[in-house]
Design an enzyme around this catalytic site. Sequence first.
Site, mmCIF file in Angstrom:
data_model
loop_
_atom_site.group_PDB
_atom_site.id
_atom_site.type_symbol
_atom_site.label_atom_id
_atom_site.label_comp_id
_atom_site.label_asym_id
_atom_site.label_seq_id
_atom_site.Cartn_x
_atom_site.Cartn_y
_atom_site.Cartn_z
ATOM 1 N N ARG A 177 105.400 30.737 62.191
ATOM 2 C CA ARG A 177 105.785 29.394 62.639
ATOM 3 C C ARG A 177 107.169 29.403 63.299
ATOM 4 O O ARG A 177 107.441 28.622 64.205
ATOM 5 C CB ARG A 177 105.749 28.404 61.464
ATOM 6 C CG ARG A 177 106.012 26.976 61.917
ATOM 7 C CD ARG A 177 105.532 25.940 60.937
ATOM 8 N NE ARG A 177 105.797 24.608 61.466
ATOM 9 C CZ ARG A 177 105.239 23.492 61.032
ATOM 10 N NH1 ARG A 177 104.389 23.533 60.041
ATOM 11 N NH2 ARG A 177 105.541 22.335 61.583
ATOM 12 N N HIS A 204 115.307 27.843 70.793
ATOM 13 C CA HIS A 204 115.937 26.805 69.972
ATOM 14 C C HIS A 204 117.226 27.275 69.299
ATOM 15 O O HIS A 204 118.084 26.448 68.982
ATOM 16 C CB HIS A 204 114.949 26.295 68.915
ATOM 17 C CG HIS A 204 113.886 25.394 69.485
ATOM 18 N ND1 HIS A 204 113.019 25.807 70.481
ATOM 19 C CD2 HIS A 204 113.559 24.097 69.227
ATOM 20 C CE1 HIS A 204 112.194 24.800 70.784
ATOM 21 N NE2 HIS A 204 112.505 23.760 70.041
ATOM 22 N N LYS A 231 100.016 24.938 68.989
ATOM 23 C CA LYS A 231 100.841 24.649 67.802
ATOM 24 C C LYS A 231 99.973 24.613 66.545
ATOM 25 O O LYS A 231 100.369 25.139 65.496
ATOM 26 C CB LYS A 231 101.597 23.328 67.971
ATOM 27 C CG LYS A 231 102.384 23.011 66.716
ATOM 28 C CD LYS A 231 103.648 22.246 66.888
ATOM 29 C CE LYS A 231 104.372 22.174 65.537
ATOM 30 N NZ LYS A 231 105.498 21.289 65.538
ATOM 31 N N HIS A 281 116.858 16.838 74.325
ATOM 32 C CA HIS A 281 116.482 18.031 73.551
ATOM 33 C C HIS A 281 115.820 19.095 74.439
ATOM 34 O O HIS A 281 116.213 20.272 74.427
ATOM 35 C CB HIS A 281 115.550 17.629 72.410
ATOM 36 C CG HIS A 281 115.092 18.783 71.577
ATOM 37 N ND1 HIS A 281 115.941 19.528 70.795
ATOM 38 C CD2 HIS A 281 113.857 19.340 71.426
ATOM 39 C CE1 HIS A 281 115.263 20.488 70.196
ATOM 40 N NE2 HIS A 281 113.993 20.393 70.557
ATOM 41 N N ARG A 289 104.392 8.438 45.742
ATOM 42 C CA ARG A 289 104.046 9.875 45.703
ATOM 43 C C ARG A 289 103.090 10.290 46.817
ATOM 44 O O ARG A 289 102.332 11.242 46.680
ATOM 45 C CB ARG A 289 103.480 10.265 44.342
ATOM 46 C CG ARG A 289 104.476 10.062 43.216
ATOM 47 C CD ARG A 289 104.156 10.893 42.004
ATOM 48 N NE ARG A 289 105.210 10.738 41.020
ATOM 49 C CZ ARG A 289 105.283 9.733 40.142
ATOM 50 N NH1 ARG A 289 104.347 8.798 40.138
ATOM 51 N NH2 ARG A 289 106.269 9.668 39.303
ATOM 52 N N LYS A 339 105.910 18.464 59.749
ATOM 53 C CA LYS A 339 107.327 18.434 59.360
ATOM 54 C C LYS A 339 107.812 16.996 59.445
ATOM 55 O O LYS A 339 107.668 16.345 60.487
ATOM 56 C CB LYS A 339 108.170 19.308 60.283
ATOM 57 C CG LYS A 339 108.082 20.788 59.963
ATOM 58 C CD LYS A 339 109.113 21.584 60.747
ATOM 59 C CE LYS A 339 109.010 23.058 60.437
ATOM 60 N NZ LYS A 339 109.903 23.873 61.287
HETATM 61 N N1 GLY Z 1 109.120 22.267 65.807
HETATM 62 C C1 GLY Z 1 108.900 23.458 65.116
HETATM 63 C C2 GLY Z 1 107.888 23.338 64.008
HETATM 64 O O1 GLY Z 1 107.193 22.345 63.918
HETATM 65 O O2 GLY Z 1 107.749 24.250 63.237
#
Ligand code: GLY
Length: 378
Positions: A255, A262, A240, A279, A134, A156
């Site tokens: 975000r 993209h 970011k 990419h 978990r 992510k």
């Molecule tokens: N690569 C796009 C994001 O992390 O939201």
Amino acid sequence: MSLMPESRLPTPVQELKVPLTASPYSILVGTEWWEQVGETIHRTLPDMSHAFFVVDSEIRGQWGEPLVKQLRDVNIRVDLAEVPSGENSKSPEQLAGLWEQMRMDRADRQSVVIAVGGGVVGDLAGFAAATFNRGLRLVQVPTTLLSQVDSSVGGKTGINLPDAKNVVGAFWQPSLVVIDTVTLNTLPPRVLHSGLAEVAKYGVIADADFFAWLEKNASRLAKADPEALRHAIAVSCQTKADVVIADERETTGRRATLNYGHTFGHAIEATAGYWKFLHGEAISIGMRMAAHLACSRGLVDAAFVDRQNALLKQLQLPLSWDEADPQGMLQAMQNDKKVSHGKLRFVLPTEMGHVQMYQDIPDAQIIEAIEICQSDPS
Ligand code: GLY
């Protein structure tokens, strides 16, 4: 709030903070400090009793093993799982293999998963960390430019299914991100240049001054000058991080602005096959298509498009794809998981350093932007 006393950081390593309320963490960016990375991870997570490394097979000897030794030298129990290089490793089978090895290696809540490699390893190891027991803590040690400025920051994680990228995953924030530009010295130039597309993207979407800095320093970056790369990585990560703090779960649209270029880029990858372009190369062509689309809608002028083209060219990135299939790309865009309620959405610039989301764009305008990019700018 400082997450790590500056005085305890090796100099000249820069600490960027990601002050998410539930899980604040630091991004450490430096040049030539690999010998101190293990000790720094240990100091940041002093209650770590076990380090479970997940390492890209191609860099195990050069970058993985030295970190293993550094942690063993401070009496941490260490295990290592090697993952074959390449997108195919973001699979349910590799994930199950990691779970099994973690179980055999008695990983528990005091274990820390340490991902060493590019985006594939970071996404896979991150998802293994998010799900095993978990949730285990995660340290990202990205070794490619693309993963340093994008996938290692923001939480992510995930894997692919046979016909769909990144459809199974979780938001799982790292406890620490460690970046050393030394790992970029051994990257093939084409791979380095591919990462520079995402760097240029940050200038366009959020920071006109940074875009101007990139214009002045493009040749240093393309030649892998460590100091120029360190600065570019730090600004990119901070940009970011700011976006992630404002919209961690991609619910407000902020975000989603990170996806500039993209929507087109993913459609290029889907129709060209994932082997043809790296990419960042697909994103470079996608950024040009998005800029043309913005221009045809009167959001920016031709000078904007020329300026972006000039920078991408200086960064040794492609601007066109002569075999681009507009109808095929349109179909691929409709299938993309980022389509919201069946509506295509595009991130388009309105001026340098600022973008907005647009939808209800006529197919003819999208097709025109693709067709323009079947040949290089005149
Ligand atoms: N690569 C796009 C994001 O992390 O939201």
